[in-house]
Design an enzyme around this catalytic site. Structure first.
Site, short mmCIF file in Angstrom:
data_model
loop_
_atom_site.label_atom_id
_atom_site.label_comp_id
_atom_site.label_asym_id
_atom_site.label_seq_id
_atom_site.Cartn_x
_atom_site.Cartn_y
_atom_site.Cartn_z
N HIS A 262 -33.46 -64.20 -50.05
CA HIS A 262 -33.91 -63.06 -49.26
C HIS A 262 -35.42 -62.99 -49.36
O HIS A 262 -35.98 -63.00 -50.46
CB HIS A 262 -33.30 -61.75 -49.78
CG HIS A 262 -31.88 -61.54 -49.39
ND1 HIS A 262 -31.50 -61.18 -48.12
CD2 HIS A 262 -30.74 -61.63 -50.11
CE1 HIS A 262 -30.18 -61.05 -48.06
NE2 HIS A 262 -29.70 -61.33 -49.26
N ASP B 58 -24.87 -63.70 -41.20
CA ASP B 58 -25.66 -62.77 -40.38
C ASP B 58 -27.10 -63.22 -40.25
O ASP B 58 -27.93 -62.50 -39.70
CB ASP B 58 -25.58 -61.35 -40.91
CG ASP B 58 -26.08 -61.21 -42.35
OD1 ASP B 58 -26.07 -62.21 -43.09
OD2 ASP B 58 -26.46 -60.09 -42.73
N SER C 240 -21.77 -60.44 -43.63
CA SER C 240 -22.63 -61.53 -44.10
C SER C 240 -21.83 -62.81 -44.28
O SER C 240 -21.32 -63.37 -43.31
CB SER C 240 -23.33 -61.11 -45.39
OG SER C 240 -24.26 -62.08 -45.81
N HIS C 241 -21.67 -63.27 -45.52
CA HIS C 241 -21.00 -64.55 -45.79
C HIS C 241 -19.55 -64.39 -46.19
O HIS C 241 -18.87 -65.38 -46.48
CB HIS C 241 -21.74 -65.27 -46.92
CG HIS C 241 -21.75 -64.49 -48.21
ND1 HIS C 241 -22.71 -63.54 -48.47
CD2 HIS C 241 -20.92 -64.50 -49.27
CE1 HIS C 241 -22.47 -63.01 -49.66
NE2 HIS C 241 -21.39 -63.57 -50.16
N ASP D 183 -27.01 -68.01 -43.49
CA ASP D 183 -25.73 -67.39 -43.80
C ASP D 183 -25.18 -66.72 -42.54
O ASP D 183 -25.75 -66.83 -41.46
CB ASP D 183 -25.86 -66.42 -44.98
CG ASP D 183 -26.75 -65.23 -44.69
OD1 ASP D 183 -27.48 -65.24 -43.69
OD2 ASP D 183 -26.71 -64.26 -45.48
N ASP E 154 -29.67 -63.56 -42.13
CA ASP E 154 -30.84 -62.93 -42.74
C ASP E 154 -31.35 -63.73 -43.95
O ASP E 154 -32.44 -63.48 -44.44
CB ASP E 154 -30.56 -61.48 -43.15
CG ASP E 154 -29.47 -61.33 -44.20
OD1 ASP E 154 -28.74 -62.31 -44.46
OD2 ASP E 154 -29.33 -60.22 -44.75
N ARG E 155 -30.55 -64.72 -44.41
CA ARG E 155 -30.99 -65.59 -45.49
C ARG E 155 -31.12 -67.02 -44.96
O ARG E 155 -30.33 -67.46 -44.13
CB ARG E 155 -29.98 -65.59 -46.65
CG ARG E 155 -29.99 -64.31 -47.45
CD ARG E 155 -29.10 -64.46 -48.66
NE ARG E 155 -27.71 -64.66 -48.30
CZ ARG E 155 -26.80 -65.25 -49.10
NH1 ARG E 155 -27.16 -65.72 -50.28
NH2 ARG E 155 -25.56 -65.37 -48.71
N ARG F 261 -18.42 -52.45 -47.01
CA ARG F 261 -17.82 -53.77 -46.80
C ARG F 261 -16.38 -53.77 -47.27
O ARG F 261 -16.08 -53.32 -48.37
CB ARG F 261 -18.62 -54.84 -47.55
CG ARG F 261 -18.39 -56.24 -47.04
CD ARG F 261 -19.32 -57.24 -47.69
NE ARG F 261 -20.74 -56.97 -47.45
CZ ARG F 261 -21.70 -57.86 -47.65
NH1 ARG F 261 -21.40 -59.07 -48.07
NH2 ARG F 261 -22.96 -57.54 -47.42
N LYS G 257 -24.44 -52.47 -42.55
CA LYS G 257 -25.73 -52.33 -43.22
C LYS G 257 -26.52 -51.27 -42.47
O LYS G 257 -26.75 -51.40 -41.27
CB LYS G 257 -26.48 -53.66 -43.23
CG LYS G 257 -25.80 -54.75 -44.06
CD LYS G 257 -26.60 -56.04 -44.07
CE LYS G 257 -25.93 -57.10 -44.94
NZ LYS G 257 -26.71 -58.37 -44.97
#
Length: 472
Positions: free
Chosen positions: A349, A263, A117-118, A261, A265-266, A33, A127
């Site tokens: 998560h 992407d 992500s965020h 978020d 995933d949360r 990242r 990832k």
């Protein structure tokens, strides 16, 4: 589906970094990242693609990306690097991170998801996972990938394979949505009004397909895919980013609100009053449902800063709780070691055995919809039995010397009657009616405090006592 054995997957020309690439700044514990193009660019991504194939020895891989402006180009460059090393690349294009995990599991291929992500718009990342969505982190291959890329940054790109791989497009959204709906019984739920804040992230892409056909009055917020995040950061862990959703839930008289978020995933949940529901309460609720699906038996993983309510609920429903360190690599490792059916973290998560031990906030959201729609009370009443204690939330403090402050905390509590200390992750101090944990950040000069007690007054006292010791 189209196949192209040689050509690039995106017409965008690679950008040039403004300085030599320093991988120590972008290769983190669990992912890659950094700022694009300042810290890395498409030429670096191409080397990561080559290194990923070298590490895994894969004859085929799958890639996907989020809606950030730099994501298609970086993902395409990674695919070219992987194909040059002989791997056939299946590109699923725009997707959420858990949709990429679905593809990795369903196709049994190593995968690469391009997202930050965020993080703000200028950031991007990768990832990585092995076939079956098994994680790739610092201790499971990322260190070796970094070493390969660092070498090639000095010596030049590796020689191509004798037979280059192919680049193939494939759409997995409908299959991903069907798989998730097959894991939760939603056939008998009552009609619900749900507000969803996608934060201009990938939830705007996946929610319409996953929720299709369900008896839901969906009120979408910020579903337009926009990696510049024009409305607010796509980070629901920050309470400021829930304000719009909370207001809209109240205005609409909705049954609940969901926030994803960047992407997707949360997933964070707010009740009918617009009040946030603790991720620990969601972990306990989903754990109870997953245990019921498995005949009242099974192991459930929780990290050490989830509420006391989580292991209590797991035991009450016949399961065996297992406490672990914070971080998805630790959760997934314990899931695999113990054969756990579910795992949850304070950061929202949620991990499922039936989703290749990977995390998917969307599946947790479906469980909440099924639980709420399967009875007639409001969400606030439903989750009250899972939210039993007063918690501080995570409080960050900047310190000059992390270890010195941890030592001061240890000295202050060690030897006190009725108090135990453990070092599973940072320092956890536990008494009969309260506990707190302090963990050092791996990337910043911060200590992170989480405290919980049986009542608000005790929690406030313990929180403030710990903060005084941390910040002195």
């Amino acid at each position: 589906m189209t196949t192209d054995p040689t050509g690039p997957t995106d017409p965008t020309d690679p950008t040039e970094p403004s300085a030599p690439v320093d991988l120590s700044r972008i290769v983190k514990a669990y992912d890659v990242r950094g700022v694009v193009p300042d810290q890395w660019d498409e030429s670096t991504a191409e080397l990561f693609g080559a290194a990923f194939v070298r590490l895994t020895g894969a004859r085929a891989v799958v890639t996907g990306h989020d809606m950030r402006p730099s994501s298609p180009g970086l993902s395409g460059a990674f695919a070219r690097g992987a194909a040059a090393q002989g791997a056939d690349v299946t590109e699923i294009g725009l997707c959420s991170t858990d949709q990429l995990y679905y593809a990795s599991g369903a196709l049994d291929l190593p995968g690469a998801m391009f997202t930050a992500s965020h993080n703000p718009a200028r950031y991007n990342g990768i990832k990585l996972c092995r076939a079956g969505a098994a994680p790739v982190g610092q201790d499971t291959g990322l260190t070796e990938i970094r070493a390969l890329v660092e070498g090639w940054l000095t010596t030049g790109a590796p020689a191509p394979a004798a037979r280059p791989g192919t680049l193939t497009r494939r759409d997995t959204l409908a299959d991903y949505a069907a798989h998730l709906r097959g894991l939760v019984d939603l056939t008998a739920i009552r009609p619900l009004k749900v507000v969803v804040d996608a934060g201009n992230g990938m939830g705007g892409h996946t929610v319409p397909s996953v929720f299709a056909g369900l008896p839901l009055d969906l009120v979408p917020m910020y579903f337009e895919l926009d990696g510049t995040f024009p409305n607010h950061e796509a980070n629901p862990l920050d309470p400021d980013n829930l304000v719009d959703l909370q207001k809209r839930v109240r205005e609409e008289g909705a049954d609940l609100g969901l926030a994803f978020d960047g992407d997707a995933d949360r997933c964070f949940v707010v009740d009918e009053n617009g009040d946030p529901v603790s991720p620990s309460a969601i972990t306990a609720l989903v754990a109870a449902r997953e245990l019921a699906r498995n005949g009242g038996r099974g192991t459930v993983i929780h990290n050490l800063i989830t509420s006391w309510s989580v292991p209590e609920v797991v035991r009450e429903h016949g399961g065996s709780p297992v406490r672990t360190r914070v971080g998805h690599s630790f959760i997934k490792a314990e899931m695999a070691r113990t054969g756990a059916i579910f795992g949850g973290e304070h950061s929202a998560h949620y991990y499922f055995r039936d989703f290749w031990n990977a995390d998917t906030g969307m599946l947790a959201a479906l469980h909440v919809l099924a639980a709420l729609g399967g009875q007639h009370g409001p969400l606030s009443a439903l989750v009250s039995s899972y939210d039993r204690y007063a918690g501080s939330g995570e409080i960050n403090s900047t310190v000059a010397d992390q270890q010195a402050r941890l030592a001061a905390l240890r000295a202050a509590y060690e030897g006190r009657p009725g108090i135990t200390l453990d070092d599973l992750d940072g320092l956890t101090v536990t008494a009969a009616d309260w506990w707190f944990n302090v963990r050092p950040s791996n990337t910043e000069p911060l200590l992170r405090l989480n405290a919980e007690a049986r009542d608000e007054a005790t929690m406030t006292r313990i929180r403030d006592e710990a903060l005084t010791l941390i910040r002195t």
